[in-house]
Scaffold this motif. Sequence first.
Motif: not given
Length: 402
Positions: A67-71, A98-112
Amino acid sequence: MFAQRTWGGAVRQAFPQVADIVYAMVSVGIMGTMLRNWPNSQGYWRQTDVWAYVLLALVYLPLAVRRRAPLTVLVSTAACTLCYFTLGYYHVVVVCGLGLAFYTVAALCPRRVVAKCAAGSLLVLLWGTRLAEPGIGPLSVVFVTVTVAVLWVTGDRSRRLAERGERLAVLSEQLRLEQEEKAQRAVMAERMSIARELHDVVAHHVSAISVQTGLAGYVFTSDPGTAREALKTIAGSAHEAMAEMRRMLVVLREGTERAQEEEGTGDHNASPGLGRLDQLARRVEAAGVSVEVRITGAPFALPPGVGLCVYRVIQEALTNVMKHAPAANASVTVHYDEAAVRVRVVDDGQKPVLAGTTAGSAGHGLIGMRERAGIYGGTVTAGPGPQGGFEVELTVPVARDR
């Protein structure tokens, strides 16, 4: 209460971080057990060694700070997963990380940003499908593609819900602040209303009592009859002041409905109106100011609030005459027309009733008059008269039933 809110907020903020740490550690244990015990009699995957466990740990442990550094976590997890797949170890145990890491990015980061991460994650997972058992390779490709799509949609929905929650929180805080400000304005308006009413009641009666007290003291031995009349006037003014103060307390303690009930039963503490105008004029005359009252037009019943407003303005104007031009003659004219009540209070004193007052300025009494009249859509003008003295004019619109 503030300490409870602070403690509760700290707990809510720390809980997800603790949950992520626990998840990462438990996942390493569970997936390590699966990796060690999964049957590989056909030799589909590389034999498990220490590097398999190291890469497995590097896939899941960074999820503790996802949650602190999703990317950063996604890049690290994807790189370790890619190495794991390239070395040919049992592939299923790293897919969840890998799936949970990607889900976190999708939930916290811009769509692009999410779109690029989705493409990278899908490529890594497709590279891992080559390790699937014979016969289910195409199914594995479909599975990982659908998984990435579902994680993307779910994470995006979670992000939008979080943004909506933040907007609602901001709006709720703004609403709370507006309500507090509105409540403060209401309290201030109520204080001003009480202060205005106290000024109208106290100033008039105290002025009359002060004048009569001086008169009684001056003629106490030389003219006992006049002194007794002055004392009667003092007693009457004090009694009326107490009655009006009692009515104000009834309004403050029990509300306006109780005060209106007392008016309807003919209680002597009823709200004053133009019906008491003659009584007001006699009290002012007893203080030495001659008052002439004229009623013009076709009189009609005024609403209680409007009647009180007109009475208080006349009372304040005559009180100013008593205080500042005690030897003057005053006249009060009340005119009823079709849609308004017009009042004019004039005295023939040689100086303005309020020292230093001009037509464009006002003392506290005139401010109170204008505020009171403004409540009912009325206007008050005041200033020196053309032949000296002072004039106060009030106009209050009245909606009459036809």
